[in-house]
Design an enzyme around this catalytic site. Structure first.
Site, PDB file in Angstrom:
ATOM      1  N   HIS A  34      49.271  36.141  30.822  1.00  0.00           N
ATOM      2  CA  HIS A  34      49.458  36.767  32.137  1.00  0.00           C
ATOM      3  C   HIS A  34      50.753  36.243  32.745  1.00  0.00           C
ATOM      4  O   HIS A  34      50.872  35.046  32.994  1.00  0.00           O
ATOM      5  CB  HIS A  34      48.282  36.444  33.067  1.00  0.00           C
ATOM      6  CG  HIS A  34      46.965  36.932  32.533  1.00  0.00           C
ATOM      7  ND1 HIS A  34      46.472  38.182  32.798  1.00  0.00           N
ATOM      8  CD2 HIS A  34      46.071  36.347  31.684  1.00  0.00           C
ATOM      9  CE1 HIS A  34      45.314  38.341  32.161  1.00  0.00           C
ATOM     10  NE2 HIS A  34      45.047  37.248  31.472  1.00  0.00           N
ATOM     11  N   HIS A  92      38.502  42.437  26.765  1.00  0.00           N
ATOM     12  CA  HIS A  92      37.829  41.375  27.528  1.00  0.00           C
ATOM     13  C   HIS A  92      36.341  41.573  27.279  1.00  0.00           C
ATOM     14  O   HIS A  92      35.717  42.463  27.862  1.00  0.00           O
ATOM     15  CB  HIS A  92      38.149  41.436  29.028  1.00  0.00           C
ATOM     16  CG  HIS A  92      37.462  40.345  29.789  1.00  0.00           C
ATOM     17  ND1 HIS A  92      38.117  39.225  30.251  1.00  0.00           N
ATOM     18  CD2 HIS A  92      36.149  40.167  30.095  1.00  0.00           C
ATOM     19  CE1 HIS A  92      37.234  38.411  30.833  1.00  0.00           C
ATOM     20  NE2 HIS A  92      36.025  38.968  30.757  1.00  0.00           N
ATOM     21  N   LYS A 138      44.541  47.541  26.616  1.00  0.00           N
ATOM     22  CA  LYS A 138      43.567  46.527  27.011  1.00  0.00           C
ATOM     23  C   LYS A 138      42.370  47.152  27.706  1.00  0.00           C
ATOM     24  O   LYS A 138      42.516  47.893  28.686  1.00  0.00           O
ATOM     25  CB  LYS A 138      44.245  45.511  27.955  1.00  0.00           C
ATOM     26  CG  LYS A 138      43.353  44.371  28.419  1.00  0.00           C
ATOM     27  CD  LYS A 138      42.982  43.432  27.289  1.00  0.00           C
ATOM     28  CE  LYS A 138      41.962  42.383  27.720  1.00  0.00           C
ATOM     29  NZ  LYS A 138      42.551  41.248  28.437  1.00  0.00           N
ATOM     30  N   ASP A 158      45.911  32.854  27.206  1.00  0.00           N
ATOM     31  CA  ASP A 158      45.299  33.361  28.437  1.00  0.00           C
ATOM     32  C   ASP A 158      45.773  32.558  29.641  1.00  0.00           C
ATOM     33  O   ASP A 158      45.028  32.386  30.603  1.00  0.00           O
ATOM     34  CB  ASP A 158      43.764  33.362  28.344  1.00  0.00           C
ATOM     35  CG  ASP A 158      43.124  34.153  29.477  1.00  0.00           C
ATOM     36  OD1 ASP A 158      43.814  34.992  30.086  1.00  0.00           O
ATOM     37  OD2 ASP A 158      41.932  33.920  29.758  1.00  0.00           O
ATOM     38  N   HIS A 209      40.257  35.819  23.989  1.00  0.00           N
ATOM     39  CA  HIS A 209      39.758  34.542  24.535  1.00  0.00           C
ATOM     40  C   HIS A 209      38.267  34.314  24.247  1.00  0.00           C
ATOM     41  O   HIS A 209      37.453  34.228  25.153  1.00  0.00           O
ATOM     42  CB  HIS A 209      40.051  34.420  26.035  1.00  0.00           C
ATOM     43  CG  HIS A 209      39.707  35.597  26.906  1.00  0.00           C
ATOM     44  ND1 HIS A 209      38.543  36.318  26.790  1.00  0.00           N
ATOM     45  CD2 HIS A 209      40.386  36.177  27.923  1.00  0.00           C
ATOM     46  CE1 HIS A 209      38.522  37.265  27.709  1.00  0.00           C
ATOM     47  NE2 HIS A 209      39.641  37.201  28.404  1.00  0.00           N
ATOM     48  N   HIS A 233      48.167  36.417  24.072  1.00  0.00           N
ATOM     49  CA  HIS A 233      47.412  36.800  25.281  1.00  0.00           C
ATOM     50  C   HIS A 233      47.980  36.005  26.458  1.00  0.00           C
ATOM     51  O   HIS A 233      47.721  34.809  26.587  1.00  0.00           O
ATOM     52  CB  HIS A 233      45.912  36.500  25.125  1.00  0.00           C
ATOM     53  CG  HIS A 233      45.091  36.920  26.312  1.00  0.00           C
ATOM     54  ND1 HIS A 233      43.938  37.660  26.185  1.00  0.00           N
ATOM     55  CD2 HIS A 233      45.246  36.708  27.643  1.00  0.00           C
ATOM     56  CE1 HIS A 233      43.423  37.888  27.381  1.00  0.00           C
ATOM     57  NE2 HIS A 233      44.205  37.306  28.289  1.00  0.00           N
TER      58      HIS A 233
END
Ligand SMILES: NC(=O)N[C@@H](CC(=O)O)C(=O)O
Ligand SMILES: [Zn+2]
Ligand SMILES: [Zn+2]
Length: 347
Positions: free
Chosen positions: A15, A136, A99, A247, A174, A13
């Site tokens: 970004h 999420h 996602k 994350d 997460h 995970h």
């Protein structure tokens, strides 16, 4: 123990952003991880296979010469994502998952899903094509307390979804609560979770230590100590249902230190060292390799990595910031000492 050699890990995970920020953060990840599941919450979001392919190309182009790294791409689920998009994603070979951001739940989620029932045919196609759904897991709206949003999501949205699609592979991303850890542990093998270093290291007191700490603000927000303890037990307990997902979510100092600061912590600069600290404190360093390097690829049905990395027990102090001025990144644990250090693999 003074050193620890394990199979090279992956980050399930991550970004990476785009443009200048992508170029700044990518080497931190590629130094440690062979692969990463790259989140699609760009502006505009990565909603099609064509956009995912173009983004993948920009990531590979930003990789410094001599560094090997494989971005595993994801699609951003909207109420217009079609079963055809899912078939194309499966056929692409580089899109590994889709996602689900509940609209308004987190950074760049406005284009996400307001009513998951509108995605029924698309979720059916994902189950049929065996394409994992990444979640999420927080409800939105002012009527639910911010600290309860994950637990309420599990009861009101995730459980009904899994009843309708019992074979869909799902990763609850997460996770932050005892309720989530217990739910995942009891769920069938097609349901798993990622756990971040920050949710293993900190509880919600870290948001308010001597004043307001914007660099400790992320979503889902840090929870009470009892929840952190449950996450540590889950991560270090050896269950294949829990695996590493940092994350790592870079926002500039200016965007974090603001009257309305962005959610997200930057941890890619020292991710593995941070996890090692958690596992060592728990007397579970022998469990780090499976959590970091085995459970993720096994769940995604990808080969495990074959090369190895070494962590040495050698104290070092993290920089106070990466870069200059309001554009700087303030990394997790900035300016403090870490016990473990990743041995350079270059040369
Ligand atoms: N975790 C965060 O607080 N922020 C993430 C989005 C997300 O993963 O929810 C981001 O993109 O900045
Ligand atoms: Zn999220
Ligand atoms: Zn994220």
């Amino acid at each position: 123990m003074t050193s620890l050699t394990i199979t090279r890990p992956d980050d399930w995970h991550l970004h990476l952003r785009d443009g200048d920020m992508l170029a700044r953060v990518l080497p931190d990840t590629a130094r440690q991880f062979a692969r990463a599941i790259v989140m699609p919450n760009l502006v505009p979001p990565v909603t099609t296979v064509a956009l995912a392919g173009a983004y993948r190309g920009r990531i590979l182009a930003a990789l410094p010469a001599g560094m090997a790294f494989e971005p595993l791409m994801t699609l951003y689920l909207t109420e217009r994502t079609s079963p055809q998009d899912i078939a194309e994603a499966r056929a692409s070979g580089f899109v590994q998952a889709v996602k689900w951001y509940p609209a308004g739940a987190t950074t760049n989620s406005d284009a996400g899903v307001s009513d998951i029932d509108r995605c029924h045919a698309t979720l059916q196609a994902m189950q049929d094509h065996d394409l994992p759904l990444l979640v999420h897991g927080e409800v939105t709206g002012a009527d639910v307390d911010v600290f309860d949003r994950e637990a309420v999501f599990i009861e009101t949205l995730l459980k009904p979804l899994l009843q309708r699609f019992p074979k869909l592979r799902v990763v609850l991303e997460h996770i932050t609560t005892r309720q989530a850890a217990e739910f995942i542990a009891a769920a069938p093998a097609n349901v798993a979770a990622t756990i971040t270093p920050h949710h293993l290291l900190m509880n919600r007191n870290a948001l308010f230590t001597g004043g307001l700490r914007p660099h400790h603000y992320c979503l889902p927000v840090l929870k009470r100590e009892e929840h952190r303890r449950a996450l540590v037990a889950a991560a270090t307990g050896g269950s294949p249902k829990f695996f590493l997902g940092t994350d790592s979510a870079p926002h500039t100092r200016g965007a974090k230190e603001s009257a309305c600061g962005c959610a997200g912590m930057y941890s890619a600069h020292a991710a593995l060292e941070l996890y090692a600290e958690v596992f060592e404190a728990e007397g579970a360093l022998d469990k780090l390799e499976a959590f970091a390097s085995f459970h993720g690829p096994d769940f995604y049905r990808l080969p495990r990595n074959t090369d190895r990395i070494t962590l040495v027990r050698e104290a070092w102090t993290l920089p106070a910031q990466l870069g200059e001025g309001t554009d700087a990144l303030v990394p997790l644990r900035a300016g403090t000492e870490l016990a473990w250090r990743l041995q350079s693999t270059a040369g």
